[in-house]
Scaffold this active site. Sequence first.
Site, PDB file in Angstrom:
ATOM      1  N   LYS A  37       0.850  -1.194   0.000  1.00 55.96           N
ATOM      2  CA  LYS A  37       0.000   0.000   0.000  1.00 55.96           C
ATOM      3  C   LYS A  37       0.884   1.242   0.000  1.00 55.96           C
ATOM      4  O   LYS A  37       2.022   1.188   0.462  1.00 55.96           O
ATOM      5  CB  LYS A  37      -0.844   0.020   1.283  1.00 55.96           C
ATOM      6  CG  LYS A  37      -1.979  -0.976   1.314  1.00 55.96           C
ATOM      7  CD  LYS A  37      -2.770  -0.831   2.608  1.00 55.96           C
ATOM      8  CE  LYS A  37      -3.894  -1.847   2.689  1.00 55.96           C
ATOM      9  NZ  LYS A  37      -4.955  -1.654   1.697  1.00 55.96           N
ATOM     10  N   ARG A  71     -10.328 -11.521   1.978  1.00 59.53           N
ATOM     11  CA  ARG A  71     -11.225 -12.541   1.417  1.00 59.53           C
ATOM     12  C   ARG A  71     -10.564 -13.921   1.431  1.00 59.53           C
ATOM     13  O   ARG A  71     -11.243 -14.931   1.464  1.00 59.53           O
ATOM     14  CB  ARG A  71     -11.677 -12.105   0.008  1.00 59.53           C
ATOM     15  CG  ARG A  71     -10.600 -12.003  -1.009  1.00 59.53           C
ATOM     16  CD  ARG A  71     -11.016 -11.175  -2.230  1.00 59.53           C
ATOM     17  NE  ARG A  71     -10.957  -9.739  -1.963  1.00 59.53           N
ATOM     18  CZ  ARG A  71     -11.286  -8.804  -2.845  1.00 59.53           C
ATOM     19  NH1 ARG A  71     -11.724  -9.148  -4.045  1.00 59.53           N
ATOM     20  NH2 ARG A  71     -11.204  -7.529  -2.536  1.00 59.53           N
TER      21      ARG A  71
HETATM   22  N1  BES Z   1      -7.920  -3.828   4.550  1.00 57.51           N
HETATM   23  C1  BES Z   1      -8.154  -3.403   3.229  1.00 57.51           C
HETATM   24  C2  BES Z   1      -9.462  -2.636   3.047  1.00 57.51           C
HETATM   25  C3  BES Z   1      -9.573  -1.317   3.757  1.00 57.51           C
HETATM   26  C4  BES Z   1      -9.300  -0.152   3.077  1.00 57.51           C
HETATM   27  C5  BES Z   1     -10.020  -1.236   5.049  1.00 57.51           C
HETATM   28  C6  BES Z   1      -9.450   1.042   3.720  1.00 57.51           C
HETATM   29  C7  BES Z   1     -10.181  -0.032   5.687  1.00 57.51           C
HETATM   30  C8  BES Z   1      -9.885   1.114   5.021  1.00 57.51           C
HETATM   31  C9  BES Z   1      -8.211  -4.605   2.279  1.00 57.51           C
HETATM   32  O1  BES Z   1      -7.446  -5.699   2.631  1.00 57.51           O
HETATM   33  C10 BES Z   1      -7.685  -4.124   0.953  1.00 57.51           C
HETATM   34  O2  BES Z   1      -6.574  -3.722   0.913  1.00 57.51           O
HETATM   35  N2  BES Z   1      -8.532  -4.174  -0.069  1.00 57.51           N
HETATM   36  C11 BES Z   1      -8.162  -3.730  -1.357  1.00 57.51           C
HETATM   37  C12 BES Z   1      -8.727  -4.701  -2.356  1.00 57.51           C
HETATM   38  C13 BES Z   1      -8.201  -4.528  -3.759  1.00 57.51           C
HETATM   39  C14 BES Z   1      -6.737  -4.894  -3.829  1.00 57.51           C
HETATM   40  C15 BES Z   1      -9.000  -5.415  -4.671  1.00 57.51           C
HETATM   41  C16 BES Z   1      -8.748  -2.346  -1.559  1.00 57.51           C
HETATM   42  O3  BES Z   1      -9.839  -2.079  -1.088  1.00 57.51           O
HETATM   43  O4  BES Z   1      -8.080  -1.525  -2.182  1.00 57.51           O
HETATM   44 ZN    ZN Z   2      -5.414  -5.524   1.954  1.00 60.35          ZN
END
Ligand code: BES
Ligand code: ZN
Length: 500
Positions: free
Chosen positions: A277, A351
């Site tokens: 990230k 997931r």
């Molecule tokens: N933990 C994150 C989702 C999240 C984002 C929670 C912001 C709280 C605040 C999750 O694991 C994630 O990173 N999801 C990705 C999915 C994508 C790679 C398909 C996302 O939402 O960007």
């Molecule tokens: Zn994630």
Amino acid sequence: MITRIMQGDIKYITADAMVVTMFEGEKKPIGVISEVDEALNGAIAQIISNGEFKAKVNEISVIHSLGKLPVRIVAVVGLGKRQEFGIDKIRNSTAEVCRLLRKLNCHKITLSPLSEVIENIKLVDLYEAYTEGSLLGLYIFDKYKKPDHTNVDELLLVSENTARLEDLGKAIDKGQIVARATNLARDMVNEPANNMTPSHIADIAKEIAGEQNLKIKVLDVEEMKSLGMGALLGVAKGSVEPPKMVVLTYQGDSNSSETIGFVGKGVTFDSGGISLKPSAGMDEMKDDMAGAAAVLAAISGIAQLRPKVNVIAVVPTVENLPSGTAFRPSDILKSMSGKTIEIISTDAEGRLILADALCYAIKNGASPLIDLATLTGACRVALGNGYAGAFCNNKNFMENINNAANKTGEHLWQLPLPEEYKEHNKSLIADIKNVGDKLAGAISAALFLGEFVDKKPWAHLDIAGVAASKVDNGYIVKGATGYGVRTLIELALSLAKKEN
Ligand code: BES
Ligand code: ZN
Ligand code: ZN
């Protein structure tokens, strides 16, 4: 902080502060409050008539009693328009006034609860709400900081009515259990990721099990390997922290073969892994175990309330870090269900661990099931900080969840699970892939989970937007919100057999 009920005349009870409430648009105080006003030589009526205080929602006016009453301060709190009244106004205004009075160095507070009959609102729910509002609103996470505030020790709900004292006392007890469970979840989520590791989550679960007499099982890597949990184990590979799968069981109805499943995402830190990230805001990813915290805290609350129902809580917990041993985009993982998953992004890890946890929960008899997960940024974009995204494959179960959420004031909004969007998760080389289309990210994540629930009645709450708050607002305080704990408890209570 403790909330108590007391029968008596609030005018004669010594405390640091007294709280009275008013509806917007009403010209002068009524009932007990008019007597308080008289003791103050009409100060309350005056702030209304001169326009200083309009009793808008959460508006507070502080009057110094200067010896006219056995309290230093009388806080007059607005509840807004009577026609727009709802139980959440009580939670929020109680939270706001308690926080203000804490700043004003008050330790003991008396409060005059609404006594008039309000349409559709039960008195017991009202008393529960005062209790929850105070405990939730006064919550502070200051474990790592020199405290810069005093504590409110006691909130005394003073009623002249002697009828139903026992019922109302029970409502207060319930409010305390539910609010303390929510604050336990908040504590877990607010804890930094260097301390709140998967092993630490397992230790907390053991503590809960010991205190509440729950059955517990903590699966370690070897057991997960033998069960074939390749999806969860894949995510865990990047961190030196060993993953855990925590299973707590509450048996409140041994005559029933039905067990409600609670599943909570427990990523103790989500760096994104190899699909790293951006660094701005990455610290927020310690919240990525908010689903796990909610589920554990909820089952602990349920165990204290002892409804006639069975609940199994399954918490898959891992840390998602990049390293030489981390899983990578292009890997294919084999999940416990037997389905293979192509990894497109290691940041879509929630997931993956949930796929194995849902499968494990079902193998252990869970039906219906509800999972809570900070799953997608897309859900936060769609619904903001006020509503969780809800997905469900069963109308009846969704109705139960909606009813519970309406009672607790934890907002959620149902989003669809369209058959045709399942295309988004199709992989050329595996049974499914872990990232869908550019669009509708919250939906493709939910549809992915739906592939692992074996047609059981199931709901998924995407709590990415609601797990934490940047502001104090009513009973929501900065940091973790504890979202979901109260709704899960209410859901279990509503599905329980009623005592006869
Ligand atoms: N933990 C994150 C989702 C999240 C984002 C929670 C912001 C709280 C605040 C999750 O694991 C994630 O990173 N999801 C990705 C999915 C994508 C790679 C398909 C996302 O939402 O960007
Ligand atoms: Zn994630
Ligand atoms: Zn995540």
